[in-house]
Design a protein around this motif. Structure first.
Motif, PDB file in Angstrom:
ATOM      1  N   ASP A 177       0.803  -1.214   0.000  1.00 46.37           N
ATOM      2  CA  ASP A 177       0.000   0.000   0.000  1.00 46.37           C
ATOM      3  C   ASP A 177       0.839   1.267   0.000  1.00 46.37           C
ATOM      4  O   ASP A 177       0.300   2.371  -0.012  1.00 46.37           O
ATOM      5  N   GLY A 178       2.155   1.148   0.050  1.00 47.01           N
ATOM      6  CA  GLY A 178       2.998   2.324   0.023  1.00 47.01           C
ATOM      7  C   GLY A 178       2.930   3.169   1.270  1.00 47.01           C
ATOM      8  O   GLY A 178       3.328   4.337   1.262  1.00 47.01           O
ATOM      9  N   HIS A 179       2.449   2.593   2.369  1.00 44.48           N
ATOM     10  CA  HIS A 179       2.316   3.339   3.609  1.00 44.48           C
ATOM     11  C   HIS A 179       2.426   2.371   4.787  1.00 44.48           C
ATOM     12  O   HIS A 179       1.828   1.302   4.761  1.00 44.48           O
ATOM     13  N   LEU A 180       3.181   2.729   5.803  1.00 43.24           N
ATOM     14  CA  LEU A 180       3.359   1.882   6.981  1.00 43.24           C
ATOM     15  C   LEU A 180       3.148   2.727   8.229  1.00 43.24           C
ATOM     16  O   LEU A 180       3.937   3.636   8.508  1.00 43.24           O
ATOM     17  N   PRO A 181       2.081   2.474   9.004  1.00 44.31           N
ATOM     18  CA  PRO A 181       1.900   3.192  10.270  1.00 44.31           C
ATOM     19  C   PRO A 181       3.058   2.920  11.226  1.00 44.31           C
ATOM     20  O   PRO A 181       3.738   1.896  11.135  1.00 44.31           O
ATOM     21  N   LEU A 182       3.246   3.833  12.173  1.00 47.09           N
ATOM     22  CA  LEU A 182       4.392   3.711  13.072  1.00 47.09           C
ATOM     23  C   LEU A 182       4.318   2.478  13.957  1.00 47.09           C
ATOM     24  O   LEU A 182       5.344   1.942  14.353  1.00 47.09           O
ATOM     25  N   ASP A 183       3.104   2.036  14.292  1.00 46.78           N
ATOM     26  CA  ASP A 183       2.979   0.888  15.193  1.00 46.78           C
ATOM     27  C   ASP A 183       2.543  -0.367  14.450  1.00 46.78           C
ATOM     28  O   ASP A 183       2.049  -1.305  15.056  1.00 46.78           O
ATOM     29  N   ALA A 184       2.699  -0.392  13.127  1.00 47.39           N
ATOM     30  CA  ALA A 184       2.321  -1.559  12.331  1.00 47.39           C
ATOM     31  C   ALA A 184       3.556  -2.390  12.014  1.00 47.39           C
ATOM     32  O   ALA A 184       4.640  -1.859  11.779  1.00 47.39           O
ATOM     33  N   ASP A 185       3.368  -3.703  12.004  1.00 51.67           N
ATOM     34  CA  ASP A 185       4.471  -4.603  11.684  1.00 51.67           C
ATOM     35  C   ASP A 185       4.715  -4.604  10.175  1.00 51.67           C
ATOM     36  O   ASP A 185       3.776  -4.692   9.374  1.00 51.67           O
ATOM     37  N   PHE A 186       5.960  -4.485   9.794  1.00 51.19           N
ATOM     38  CA  PHE A 186       6.339  -4.423   8.378  1.00 51.19           C
ATOM     39  C   PHE A 186       5.842  -5.644   7.620  1.00 51.19           C
ATOM     40  O   PHE A 186       5.345  -5.540   6.493  1.00 51.19           O
ATOM     41  N   PHE A 187       5.937  -6.834   8.218  1.00 44.93           N
ATOM     42  CA  PHE A 187       5.558  -8.069   7.513  1.00 44.93           C
ATOM     43  C   PHE A 187       4.046  -8.236   7.477  1.00 44.93           C
ATOM     44  O   PHE A 187       3.488  -8.699   6.485  1.00 44.93           O
ATOM     45  N   ASP A 188       3.357  -7.857   8.557  1.00 41.01           N
ATOM     46  CA  ASP A 188       1.902  -7.927   8.528  1.00 41.01           C
ATOM     47  C   ASP A 188       1.322  -6.971   7.497  1.00 41.01           C
ATOM     48  O   ASP A 188       0.236  -7.196   6.973  1.00 41.01           O
ATOM     49  N   ALA A 189       2.036  -5.889   7.220  1.00 36.97           N
ATOM     50  CA  ALA A 189       1.571  -4.936   6.216  1.00 36.97           C
ATOM     51  C   ALA A 189       1.858  -5.405   4.796  1.00 36.97           C
ATOM     52  O   ALA A 189       1.543  -4.691   3.843  1.00 36.97           O
ATOM     53  N   GLY A 190       2.448  -6.588   4.641  1.00 32.73           N
ATOM     54  CA  GLY A 190       2.702  -7.129   3.308  1.00 32.73           C
ATOM     55  C   GLY A 190       4.144  -7.126   2.890  1.00 32.73           C
ATOM     56  O   GLY A 190       4.466  -7.531   1.778  1.00 32.73           O
ATOM     57  N   GLY A 191       5.055  -6.670   3.750  1.00 36.54           N
ATOM     58  CA  GLY A 191       6.467  -6.684   3.414  1.00 36.54           C
ATOM     59  C   GLY A 191       7.014  -8.100   3.368  1.00 36.54           C
ATOM     60  O   GLY A 191       6.529  -8.991   4.053  1.00 36.54           O
ATOM     61  N   SER A 192       8.038  -8.304   2.561  1.00 33.84           N
ATOM     62  CA  SER A 192       8.648  -9.623   2.416  1.00 33.84           C
ATOM     63  C   SER A 192      10.043  -9.619   3.021  1.00 33.84           C
ATOM     64  O   SER A 192      10.585  -8.568   3.389  1.00 33.84           O
ATOM     65  N   SER A 193      10.635 -10.801   3.106  1.00 30.34           N
ATOM     66  CA  SER A 193      11.997 -10.907   3.622  1.00 30.34           C
ATOM     67  C   SER A 193      12.982 -10.181   2.717  1.00 30.34           C
ATOM     68  O   SER A 193      13.930  -9.553   3.186  1.00 30.34           O
ATOM     69  N   VAL A 194      12.758 -10.269   1.407  1.00 34.84           N
ATOM     70  CA  VAL A 194      13.630  -9.543   0.476  1.00 34.84           C
ATOM     71  C   VAL A 194      13.491  -8.043   0.697  1.00 34.84           C
ATOM     72  O   VAL A 194      14.477  -7.302   0.710  1.00 34.84           O
ATOM     73  N   GLY A 195      12.248  -7.594   0.877  1.00 34.27           N
ATOM     74  CA  GLY A 195      12.047  -6.185   1.163  1.00 34.27           C
ATOM     75  C   GLY A 195      12.702  -5.754   2.448  1.00 34.27           C
ATOM     76  O   GLY A 195      13.211  -4.626   2.566  1.00 34.27           O
TER      77      GLY A 195
END
Length: 946
Positions: A177-195
């Motif tokens: 989504d191109g946006h990550l809240p400060l208290d959101a987990d990077f991986f739960d937001a759709g980030g990958s290990s490569v990312g």
């Protein structure tokens, strides 16, 4: 590495960084935010522009704060998104819901991770209920604008919040989504290990210091990363509540009673303090940092404050975590035991099991309506097909997707990728439910949830996030809270058994004595990997659920190998990665046992336990027959892959060096695992642990008449190894490898022009070799090297550049009306001393004649220039006195094999070759006998001509 029931989301495009910051940042980019972080903590009077920098720092708008009651409410709001993880985040991406005002949390979740309708959210997803340590983490509520400063210098918050904002901005391009809240987990937001790896590189560029990849994987929330980075670089302990330089540092203490506190600065003291969200914290004092007063901006007069400076480390300095700094051996000691904050979170999560409803015993009947999660995963997909094959049940599959159409398409695509059928019959008995294991009530509507609670007969939980790098905080929603949500579904309405796919990782403590089905699990404080911790917490929480009357069956696979027939495998599985590295690098680390079994056996036994009421409620180890180091070395030698055994540290360093020198994209995840200190603890426990025992599983298999567990040996892995090689993960033996077995063959004869008498002497001195038994079993092919001497071609011998020999090619299909059967076929590419290219095609034929011995030694050949038809033809024969001497007594075997292995290799080759040639010689005689015994009255046209 993505979840088992999740594939990598397609990146539709990266938004501009300025557009991804939605909480009053005024379009600042990462560098601008970082500049404000540093300027906010630069003491006045230092640097050429000190006054101006101080003025800008005070004017930085504060991130919005969630309401004091938003985090304390349990189940009041359903907006727990896939990436937010904290109350008050209304959508899966953390972005504002369309039509809502800026900074206002939406009342209900949207998308696949939606929490359902308002007021029905499950308490499993509440961070406040589960003991989250983010007592003041910024949410989505509140209006943007300058933050009110607290008396006593509360602007010390800026170094944490602004740094977290910079980290969130850096991470934004790597989430869908191109946006990550400060208290959101990077991986739960759709980030990958490569990312995550790319994010670490970006953070290193921003901060000018080395950032540990494990720090990101342990807890990938920007706010948590900022606190830990500030603590590690010398700015004190991580903040749990906003403090002034004179204020104490607060640490969470879930057991302490809550009491209201005001918003004023806390004096320097020790004792329990309660922040605005109602959770108690333990307080440790810290002395104030003396500094000159900062001049207030003219637009807004402010009291003098004493900012806490943010240290900027020298470039490429490796940070130490607080735990590592306190240990004598530095960073390595930080990964010897679990992190204290993870242990606190685990204990809080275990307490959630006590909130499950009480239930009665289910009907002891095979299930007819089953809910299956994780059907898009490797094991889950095979279990879905086994449920359909061996039962009459209708299966409801929970699939993460936006709607039913997308969920159905994704399920079919994943099944086909594992070479499983997705036919109309399969679709007829499957109902696809779009949802999310991480969401309250699985992301289903209240009506559908209530319907399932009364109609289902059984709940099978396979879905899990399988990632050996991520920390517990990042995995708990999928692996622990998801399991508790399934337990709630099973205990609500009609009593239903819950069949939980756990893991042998619950025993992954280094030095554990035994791993039996009823043996004590590992000590949680000695499990370092977040994956191990999450599987342990889920199983222990479900043990508590048994006290509420819920029937829980725990099924613990070990390493899940590829399918023994189709070769389908999970490329991101650690067992597949290690096996690929063994075959690719021809080295193995010394280990005790590998507890692994093929997926088809694991799936079949798991489904049998689901369908047999007598098997419900027990724990099972689905690990098959463990492999020892000798087993693996012997299997690989049989396959022509002579491996060298190394110590673990040596093997790890060698594997990383090879991966760096010759990168293999499919093995990139293995490289990250081998570089991660926490994942290395998992590997160490896996390789040094004892063999898992499965007495109860073996009894179940025998009572149901299922195939017994067999060792996952070279024969069982054959199809999988072929698929691994096709996918670039492994390397099968080839001509470039040292031969496994070889011998000489000498032929003598004569050739002449095609159609004319053969009068020119010709001979060949060949070396026949095989690189592996796999080469024989699959291709029936032998490698050929050597020379051809024929003056009709060139005065000097011709060299064989590429040569192959096939034994009974085309299954020995006869030629010329069944009179000649092919025994051997030679195909050689030759080069003369002048660089000319030639080819040779040769055959050994079997006929229904008495000269069988000569037939086995006679080679009919044709020779011609490359790209042109044959110009010479003739016949060459292996001398009778040299056949036995060269091809039986003269067999050579790889000197690296032991004496017994050499004898076994010779006998295996002779037995296989003798059987194939014997079948070839017998074929024409059997055909002639059939013709003689044919008593049909009317002969066919072919027989009449013959």
């Amino acid at each position: 590495m993505p979840d088992v029931n999740d594939d990598a989301p397609a990146q539709t495009g990266q938004r501009a960084t300025a557009e991804s910051i939605e909480r009053g940042r005024g379009g600042l980019d990462v560098d601008a935010l970082l500049a404000r972080v540093r300027s906010a903590t630069t003491p006045p009077g230092t640097g050429p522009h000190a006054p101006a920098e101080a003025t800008v720092a005070v004017g930085v708008p504060a991130p919005e704060r969630r309401g004091d009651t938003a985090g304390a409410r349990v189940g009041a709001d359903s907006g727990s998104g896939a990436g937010a993880g904290a109350p008050g985040s209304g959508t899966a991406s953390g972005a504002r819901k369309e039509g809502s005002s800026p900074g206002t949390a939406s009342d209900s979740g949207t998308g696949a991770a939606s929490g359902g309708s308002t007021g029905t959210a499950s308490h499993w997803s509440s961070d406040a209920a589960s003991g989250s340590t983010d007592t003041e983490s910024p949410g989505t509520g509140g209006a943007p604008g300058p933050a009110p400063l607290r008396a006593g210098g509360a602007d010390a918050l800026w170094d944490v919040d602004a740094l977290a904002s910079a980290i969130a901005a850096a991470a934004a391009p790597y989430v869908p989504d191109g946006h990550l809240p400060l208290d959101a987990d990077f991986f739960d937001a759709g980030g990958s290990s490569v990312g995550a790896v790319e994010l670490v590189a970006e953070l290193e560029r921003m901060l000018g210091t080395e950032v540990g990849l494990d720090d990101v994987f342990a807890d990938a929330r920007p706010l948590s990363l900022a606190r830990r980075w500030l603590s590690a670089t010398g700015s004190g302990t991580a903040l749990a509540i906003p403090v002034t330089p004179e204020a104490p540092v607060a640490e969470p203490s879930p057991a302490a009673p809550s009491a209201p506190v005001d918003d004023r600065a806390v004096g320097a003291s020790s004792g329990p303090v309660t922040p605005p969200d109602g959770r108690a914290v333990a307080v440790t004092t810290r002395p104030a940092i003396p500094t000159a007063p900062r001049p207030a901006p003219s637009a807004r007069p402010l009291p003098a404050v004493a900012p806490r400076p943010l240290p900027v480390p020298s470039p490429r300095t490796a940070p130490l975590t607080a735990a590592a700094a306190s240990e004598p051996d530095g960073r390595a000691a930080a990964f010897a035991t679990a992190r204290a904050e993870d242990l606190d979170q685990i204990l809080a999560d275990l307490a959630l099991a006590d909130r499950l409803p009480w239930t009665g015993a289910p009907e002891p009947l095979p299930p007819r309506r089953v809910l299956l999660t994780g059907a898009t995963g490797f094991l889950g997909g095979h279990m879905l097909l086994d449920l359909l094959r061996h039962t009459d049940a209708h299966v409801h599959c929970l699939v993460r997707a936006a709607d039913e159409e997308a969920a159905t398409a994704r399920l079919g695509e994943q099944l086909r990728s594992y070479r499983l059928p997705w036919s109309s019959e399969v679709r007829r008995r499957v109902t696809v439910l779009p949802g999310d294991i991480r969401s309250p009530r699985l992301g289903l509507s209240d009506e559908l949830w209530d319907t399932l609670t009364h109609e289902l007969d059984s709940v099978v939980g396979v879905a899990a996030a399988v990632d050996f790098l991520r920390g517990y905080q990042s995995l708990r929603r999928s692996n622990v809270l998801g399991a508790l949500t399934l337990a709630e579904l099973a205990a609500t309405g009609r009593p239903k058994p819950l069949h939980h796919i756990s893991s042998i990782a619950v025993f992954n403590e280094v030095g554990i004595a035994s791993m039996g089905e009823d043996d004590p699990l590992a000590r949680i404080d000695r499990l370092v990997s977040g994956y191990d911790q999450s599987k342990w917490a889920a199983e222990v929480a479900l043990r508590r659920a048994r006290d509420h009357g819920l029937v829980v069956t725990a099924l613990r696979p070990g390493g899940i190998g590829g399918h023994t027939r189709t070769g389908a495998h999970n490329p991101q599985d650690l067992s597949s990665g290690l096996t690929s590295a063994f075959g690719r690098f021809r080295t193995v680390p010394a280990f005790r046992h590998l507890n692994a079994a093929p997926v088809d056996w694991v799936s079949r036994v798991a489904v049998a336990a689901v369908c047999d009421p007598d098997a419900w409620g027990y724990d099972y180890n689905l690990t098959g027959v463990p492999n020892t180091l000798d087993d693996v070395v012997r299997d690989m030698a049989l396959g022509g892959m002579q491996v060298r055994v190394q110590g673990w540290d040596e093997w790890r360093a060698d594997a990383l060096a090879r991966l760096d020198a010759d990168p293999v994209p499919e093995l990139a995840f293995l490289g990250r695992v081998l570089r991660s200190p926490t994942a290395l603890k998992l590997c160490e426990a896996t390789l040094t642990g004892p063999a898992a025992t499965d007495d109860r599983t073996a009894a179940l298999v025998e009572s149901l008449g299922l195939p017994r567990a067999a060792r996952y040996d070279a024969r069982a892995q054959l199809s999988t190894f072929e698929r691994l090689a096709e996918d670039g993960l492994a390397r099968l033996p080839g001509k470039e490898d040292q031969p496994y077995l070889w011998f000489a063959e000498t032929t003598e004869g004569s050739v002449g022009p095609v159609g004319a008498p053969s009068e020119v002497p010709c001979s060949m001195a060949l070396t026949l070799s095989i690189a592996s038994m796999y080469q024989l079993a699959k291709e029936r092919r032998v490698d050929v090297a050597g020379t051809l001497t024929c003056v009709a071609l060139h005065p000097e011998p011709l060299t064989v550049e590429l040569g192959d020999l096939w034994v009974r090619p085309e299954e020995g299909i006869p030629q010329e009306h069944g009179m000649r059967h092919q025994l051997l076929r030679y195909r050689l590419s030759l080069r003369d001393a002048d660089g000319g290219s030639w080819w040779l095609e040769g055959h050994k034929y079997a006929r229904a004649r008495r000269d069988v011995w000569r037939q086995a030694r006679t080679l009919t050949v044709e020779i011609g220039r490359e790209g042109e038809p044959a110009t010479l033809a003739g016949e060459m024969v292996v001398p009778a006195d040299r056949y036995v001497r060269d091809q039986i007594d003269g067999i050579k075997v790889d000197p690296r094999l032991t004496g017994p292995e050499k004898r076994a290799a010779k006998l295996t080759w002779l037995a296989w070759f003798g059987a194939e040639v014997g079948r070839g010689l017998l074929g024409p005689f059997a055909r002639a006998a059939a013709d003689l015994l044919d008593l049909r009255r009317t002969p066919t046209l072919t027989e009449h001509k013959r």
